[in-house]
Enzyme design. Sequence first.
Site, PDB file in Angstrom:
ATOM      1  N   GLY A 139       2.255 -14.051  19.443  1.00 55.72           N
ATOM      2  CA  GLY A 139       3.556 -14.259  19.264  1.00 55.72           C
ATOM      3  C   GLY A 139       3.596 -15.784  18.428  1.00 55.72           C
ATOM      4  N   GLU A 155       0.368  -0.228   0.607  1.00 53.91           N
ATOM      5  CA  GLU A 155      -0.587  -0.591   1.726  1.00 53.91           C
ATOM      6  C   GLU A 155      -1.856  -0.652   1.628  1.00 53.91           C
ATOM      7  OE1 GLU A 155       2.150   0.467   5.689  1.00 53.91           O
ATOM      8  OE2 GLU A 155       1.236   2.274   4.596  1.00 53.91           O
ATOM      9  N   LYS A 157       2.786   3.969   1.304  1.00 49.22           N
ATOM     10  CA  LYS A 157       1.234   4.199   1.478  1.00 49.22           C
ATOM     11  C   LYS A 157       0.475   3.553   0.584  1.00 49.22           C
ATOM     12  CE  LYS A 157       1.115   5.104   4.688  1.00 49.22           C
ATOM     13  NZ  LYS A 157       2.351   4.924   5.602  1.00 49.22           N
ATOM     14  N   ARG A 189      -5.444  -2.773  15.335  1.00 46.98           N
ATOM     15  CA  ARG A 189      -4.185  -3.490  15.335  1.00 46.98           C
ATOM     16  C   ARG A 189      -3.777  -4.379  13.902  1.00 46.98           C
ATOM     17  NH1 ARG A 189      -1.680  -3.966  20.644  1.00 46.98           N
ATOM     18  NH2 ARG A 189      -0.658  -6.491  20.096  1.00 46.98           N
TER      19      ARG A 189
END
Length: 610
Positions: A101, A489, A486, A27
């Site tokens: 969060g 990143e 891409k 993640r």
Amino acid sequence: MCGIVGAIAERNVVPILLEGLRRLEYRGYDSAGVATLDDARHLQRVRAVGKVQALAEQLAEQPIAGRLGIAHTRWATHGAPSVRNAHPHVSGNEVALVHNGIIENYKELRAELTELGYVFESETDTEVVAHLIAHQLEREGDLLAAVQSAVARLIGAFSLGVICRREPGRLVAARQGSPLVIGIGIGEHFIASDVFALLPVTQSFVFLEEGDIADISRSGFTIFDHSGRAVQRPQAVSAQSAGVADKGPYRHYMLKEIFEQPTVIADTLEGRIHDGRLLESCFGVGASALLDQVRQVHIVACGTSYHAGLVARYWLEELGVPASVEVASEYRYRDPVIAPGTLFVSISQSGETADTLAALRGAKARGCLGSLAICNVPESSLVRESGLVLMTRAGREIGVASTKAFTTQLVALRLLSIALGRRHALTLEREQLLVSELTALPAQVEAALALNKDIERLAEAFADKHHALFLGRGTQYAVAMEGALKLKEISYIHAEAYAAGELKHGPLALVDPTMPVLCVLPDNALQEKVVSNLQEVRARGGELFLFADAGLDVHFEGSGVHLLRVGPVSDSIAPVVFTVPLQLLAYHVAVLKGTDVDQPRNLAKSVTVE
Ligand code: G6P
């Protein structure tokens, strides 16, 4: 983005927590930590900056254990990545918590708690919640009640896992805008922000809903809704396998995922077309009746998924279906006019992107005709909250930079455009042609993958560059945007995409021999216009990288032109096929630059905060 794991069991939970964190690594995060309540009722905590492996090494030096614990991977929002800011956060030796969060009113709460004598050790918004719960615990003497009172004061989107010293048999979890799931074991329970974290210990889950607070013990749990009423939530059995995807013969997950595309595209088509036609049942029960009423489509997504939406707009409009596309973070805060007959289409790999979820909820509140999620995670919030669902079957995507999820999204959107096009300008003959071209896609992508070695060589020309321009027109403009995304990143090279026709309205000023210009050129009605645009680049000495359809007759005089032949590919599937060499280019440039390809700096796979 941040990941939560928690456990209450009869065994030491630290190995479970650590394995859970490892499974959440994909993640994206920048620090990690774990806290336990040991059998002597002491809260113990170990945190480390960097990878989960760094935390594991720290734990080897400074072992902790306990039958109750929480753990976290942090993706910094408030305060730099540091041990001090890493979770779990504590209040005294009483309360420890992990949080995903953002708490929007943390400044007011921090001032109030400081006034009450609480001392802050970090710059995070999270620590406020730890002290607030500790404060309530003092007054109410019960962890659940303390969490309920504290949560009532929090503004923002968050999920929490909380433990306290005086209640060794209790793990309290809260969800408000950020996903959280309870894993059910035998005599043990778990929490996590993603079922994948818990698959080694259970396949049975209960998904918390917005506003839920769960009171969890070893033997059971009770869920309370936002009004404090005890509620039942359905139990689900995950179909995902526990195995962590391995890289096989590939050096990185991203490369493996790029090479999986022929298979997962075929999987995404499987059972959805028959006898040269689309089977509308793939959109779910009652889909045809709903699609009959659709007059226009609002497509909303973020990042790579947004680029898929941009391609789809061309496809839908070409078949007479009015369509708009917007990034979710804008759509959710506009006042979009939702005319009668509007189908809201969300596209998301994870199904947990906070902005996309908020946009869906907003569109439903404004009375859209129906909602369709194009998503890769069956248990996700987006899937659960959408009326219709078309799953992409890309399998788990580990690389943060999305590849196979994107191309399968395009396939799903092609199916959607056929379904809606049937009700507008799409003839039976054309549908059969489009379907046969879709069927050819896995082989076409395979052929594009065979260009890998050529692209690896081309990548050398990019590795020392600081900027790059990507050009395309029509659907290929969106493909160029995805190619530029891409590259930035994973290689950290500044890359921008322009519609080739816009070149002369500004970016041409940037063109000189140090600026590589990459153009995707399929064989379609716009190709001559693109070639004219490219002459403008050549005239300014720009180095050109042309990914052109093999059927095209293109020639540029002089040196400084690198030509890569793709296909030949029919225009209806060209966006999928031309994406592949751009993914490979970004990959090889990143490898040459030595970046962290699968977990690029500062980025997260699942963006659960806005
Ligand atoms: C993050 C990921 C991107 C992804 C975007 C939207 O930024 O790094 O790869 O495209 O989120 O995510 P979603 O899961 O909604 O497709």
